[in-house]
Design a protein around this motif. Sequence first.
Motif, PDB file in Angstrom:
ATOM      1  N   ILE A   1      52.743  73.836  18.784  1.00  0.00           N
ATOM      2  CA  ILE A   1      51.726  74.026  17.745  1.00  0.00           C
ATOM      3  C   ILE A   1      52.398  73.781  16.402  1.00  0.00           C
ATOM      4  N   PRO A   2      52.077  72.697  15.722  1.00  0.00           N
ATOM      5  CA  PRO A   2      52.673  72.447  14.397  1.00  0.00           C
ATOM      6  C   PRO A   2      52.398  73.613  13.443  1.00  0.00           C
ATOM      7  N   LYS A   3      53.343  73.913  12.583  1.00  0.00           N
ATOM      8  CA  LYS A   3      53.239  75.068  11.695  1.00  0.00           C
ATOM      9  C   LYS A   3      52.048  74.993  10.749  1.00  0.00           C
ATOM     10  N   GLN A   4      51.569  73.789  10.450  1.00  0.00           N
ATOM     11  CA  GLN A   4      50.446  73.698   9.517  1.00  0.00           C
ATOM     12  C   GLN A   4      49.153  74.259  10.109  1.00  0.00           C
ATOM     13  N   PHE A   5      49.096  74.433  11.460  1.00  0.00           N
ATOM     14  CA  PHE A   5      47.900  74.977  12.099  1.00  0.00           C
ATOM     15  C   PHE A   5      47.936  76.501  12.245  1.00  0.00           C
ATOM     16  N   ILE A   6      49.097  77.124  11.982  1.00  0.00           N
ATOM     17  CA  ILE A   6      49.232  78.576  12.181  1.00  0.00           C
ATOM     18  C   ILE A   6      48.283  79.345  11.258  1.00  0.00           C
ATOM     19  N   SER A   7      48.189  78.913   9.995  1.00  0.00           N
ATOM     20  CA  SER A   7      47.302  79.616   9.055  1.00  0.00           C
ATOM     21  C   SER A   7      45.845  79.503   9.484  1.00  0.00           C
ATOM     22  N   SER A   8      45.460  78.385  10.109  1.00  0.00           N
ATOM     23  CA  SER A   8      44.087  78.219  10.593  1.00  0.00           C
ATOM     24  C   SER A   8      43.806  79.161  11.762  1.00  0.00           C
ATOM     25  N   ILE A   9      44.806  79.358  12.617  1.00  0.00           N
ATOM     26  CA  ILE A   9      44.645  80.305  13.733  1.00  0.00           C
ATOM     27  C   ILE A   9      44.416  81.712  13.194  1.00  0.00           C
ATOM     28  N   GLU A  10      45.206  82.086  12.190  1.00  0.00           N
ATOM     29  CA  GLU A  10      45.025  83.412  11.583  1.00  0.00           C
ATOM     30  C   GLU A  10      43.642  83.539  10.943  1.00  0.00           C
TER      31      GLU A  10
ATOM     32  N   GLY B   1      40.877  82.014  11.860  1.00  0.00           N
ATOM     33  CA  GLY B   1      39.888  82.179  12.919  1.00  0.00           C
ATOM     34  C   GLY B   1      39.902  83.575  13.505  1.00  0.00           C
ATOM     35  N   PHE B   2      41.099  84.141  13.665  1.00  0.00           N
ATOM     36  CA  PHE B   2      41.238  85.515  14.172  1.00  0.00           C
ATOM     37  C   PHE B   2      40.560  86.514  13.244  1.00  0.00           C
TER      38      PHE B   2
ATOM     39  N   CYS C   1      37.043  88.987  13.658  1.00  0.00           N
ATOM     40  CA  CYS C   1      37.122  90.444  13.526  1.00  0.00           C
ATOM     41  C   CYS C   1      36.105  91.009  12.535  1.00  0.00           C
ATOM     42  N   GLU C   2      35.333  90.136  11.888  1.00  0.00           N
ATOM     43  CA  GLU C   2      34.312  90.614  10.961  1.00  0.00           C
ATOM     44  C   GLU C   2      33.196  91.358  11.687  1.00  0.00           C
ATOM     45  N   LYS C   3      33.017  91.029  12.981  1.00  0.00           N
ATOM     46  CA  LYS C   3      31.933  91.664  13.733  1.00  0.00           C
ATOM     47  C   LYS C   3      32.345  91.802  15.189  1.00  0.00           C
ATOM     48  N   GLY C   4      32.450  93.029  15.653  1.00  0.00           N
ATOM     49  CA  GLY C   4      32.860  93.287  17.024  1.00  0.00           C
ATOM     50  C   GLY C   4      31.735  93.095  18.013  1.00  0.00           C
TER      51      GLY C   4
ATOM     52  N   GLU D   1      39.005  82.012  17.010  1.00  0.00           N
ATOM     53  CA  GLU D   1      37.776  82.808  16.900  1.00  0.00           C
ATOM     54  C   GLU D   1      37.154  83.035  18.273  1.00  0.00           C
ATOM     55  N   MET D   2      37.079  81.985  19.078  1.00  0.00           N
ATOM     56  CA  MET D   2      36.452  82.097  20.391  1.00  0.00           C
ATOM     57  C   MET D   2      37.323  82.881  21.369  1.00  0.00           C
ATOM     58  N   ALA D   3      38.641  82.821  21.198  1.00  0.00           N
ATOM     59  CA  ALA D   3      39.532  83.599  22.064  1.00  0.00           C
ATOM     60  C   ALA D   3      39.299  85.090  21.874  1.00  0.00           C
ATOM     61  N   VAL D   4      39.128  85.500  20.622  1.00  0.00           N
ATOM     62  CA  VAL D   4      38.859  86.915  20.337  1.00  0.00           C
ATOM     63  C   VAL D   4      37.478  87.304  20.868  1.00  0.00           C
TER      64      VAL D   4
END
Length: 752
Positions: free
Chosen positions: A580-589, A591-592, A596-599, A633-636
Amino acid sequence: MLAVRKSRKLIDIGLRVKLKQIYPCTCTAQTVLYSTRKLGEVAANVEDIRNIGISAHIDSGKTTLTERLLFYTGRLGEMHEVRGKDLVGAKMDFMELERQRGITIQSAATYIDWNNTNINIIDTPGHVDFTVEVERALRVLDGAVLVLCAVGGVQSQTFTVNRQMKRYQVPCIAFINKLDRMGSNPARVLSQLRNKLSHNAAFLQLPIGLESDHEGVIDLIQQKAIYFKEPYGLNIVEDVIPQNMRTEADHKRQEMIECIANVDETLGEIFLDERSPTEQDIKAAVRRSCVARNFTPVLLGTALKNKGVQPLLDGIVDFLPNPSEVTNYCLDNSKGIDKPERVVLNPERKHTNPFVGLAFKLEAGRFGQLTYLRIYQGGLKKGDVIYNTRTQSKTKVSRLVRMNADEMEDVSEVFAGDIAALFGIDCASGDTFVNKGNMHLSMESMFVAEPVISMSIKPAKQADIDNFSKGIARFTKEDPTFRVHWDNENKETIASGMGELHLDIYSQRLEREFGAKCVLGKPKVAFRECLLHTVEFDYLHKKQSGGQGQFARIIGKIEPLPAEDNTKLSFEDQTTGTNIPKQFISSIEKGFRKACEKGGLSGQKVAGLKFIIQDGVTHPVDSSDLAFSTAAEMAVKEIYLDPVWNILEPIMMVEVNTPADFQGSVMNSLTKRHAVITGTDALDEYFTLYCEVPLNDMFGYATELRSLTQGKGEFTMEYSRYCPALPDTQEELIQTYQQDIEQSHTKKKKKN
């Protein structure tokens, strides 16, 4: 042998007050302004400055005490009460709502001169709903006066203020107020200060009489009695210690010396050598140990009856630190935001040092936004250009003022250690300002509590929507604990804050200040959803059916955070290599956090989670920021389907004070509200109960308590922590959420 101590200033004030009584039109408050400095000047020497806050529990007398400080230093020509019969009100409570309700809502700044020392004062609210006002005041102050009621002693909000002082390492003097009240017991308050707040505290004074017999105090350092004569306490009469109190005074003086000697090396050596310390030795030791937060001097008085205030002013000057005695830090981000270095700021009052200032409070003034600024390094004068390190924007300082409650006095320049206010600066609370070439410097942010209660809010008339929006925009900018957002599902505006009073005050201010009468909905508690145990995930997001494709696979786990961090969200990158290239890490965060805005359990926000990304797979063409954000987002949301979730609710610390006759009924009512009793306290005919209660069960308690105690009971509550909700509460929330979903589906079907 009597010695009458009257300063020229105090005699002048006394004459003006008497003239006012005889010739009401000849003497106004505006004419009685004394200062050793000309208008527009600030203290040249940093040792002649004190920055202090007045903090305490509700109704301990903070604002009344500040009113006396202003009067005795010549800033006011006459004193008024918080709820005065003349309808004037205290100087520092200048908002109409404050005078109407008799409480402090906004912190207010002023400054006084005493013994050629400039004392900048911030009077803070006592109610827990406005605790952010205390927080940001203590963030920028060098010392504080902790006011304690001689009857109530250490109360619930006292604990909060004490924690805030500890968080920012603020030295303090304790002032036990209201010695004239029935049931006053300063010895009991000192015991609570030591046992409940863990202060190494001792009396520097003893009371001469209590309740209606209170006449003055005994100064244990100078070993003399001090009486406050005349209704205004302008005549300070010094005399020998009364015969019947000499034994007690000797004992308490020895106790004071022992408390200080335990934490001060210099006085400790004198004590061990069995030498008798001089007055200067004791004063120097008190100052050293107080500045180091190893000792808390305790002074006594009654602000309402004008006794003990002038010795408190002496104590502020003698024992609290000047700006050069406090170590302040800023962050140097020159090596990157991820690797900031703490740098000690230079307190010298020189323009040659790089300018650093912190905007700690915003307020809407008559001429636009008023920004309160604490200068930590260098200097600032009219015409200077300063830069906001957060927004990178620059502003020219067109006007520089010092505040006296709601009045402004122009100054030409300010230096490190001063508190000033600026106009026309677009910023947020907590922004750092510097001069050119120092954009890498920034101050550490202050702690802001999360809101615990929400209500729907809307203007009563649709025509007021513009004014409503302007007011909301201003208040959310001024107060970081007041938050407003649009609920797209329910199609309503939701306001969140620290309590019902907090939201009610802003609703009234919208009507008074913006002409937008508001309707508040039913209060909603800010519940949270949390995982019970760690869950692993391996999610593939793939969309390659035509057009630009999306491909992202992420592998990792989500685990619950410790109980003390169950209101936070954490993200950790444990990937190695280039899967996973480092430039995508912030996008993963991203999405996470969006997920978490709505359980999935009750539709509440998700908290207390740590998202750990360990591995993944990319596609050379179809992988993108959007793909990885969607995958996270979908993983959560996929984990939401597992039965491993729990609902958390805010628990409040509640303190109830009632006459002892109603003890049984009050305890029964709290038990029905699922209270956990943590302690009790009895004083004469009154009973105090300490407990922890879910916020969801506290609505309507004020009305119930009044009916149970014939209107004699009172209570305070403040946020403590989040804990798992009761099974009945969880079941109710889940059912309500499912019903809302079904209703939403039904409405959509009808539309289609």
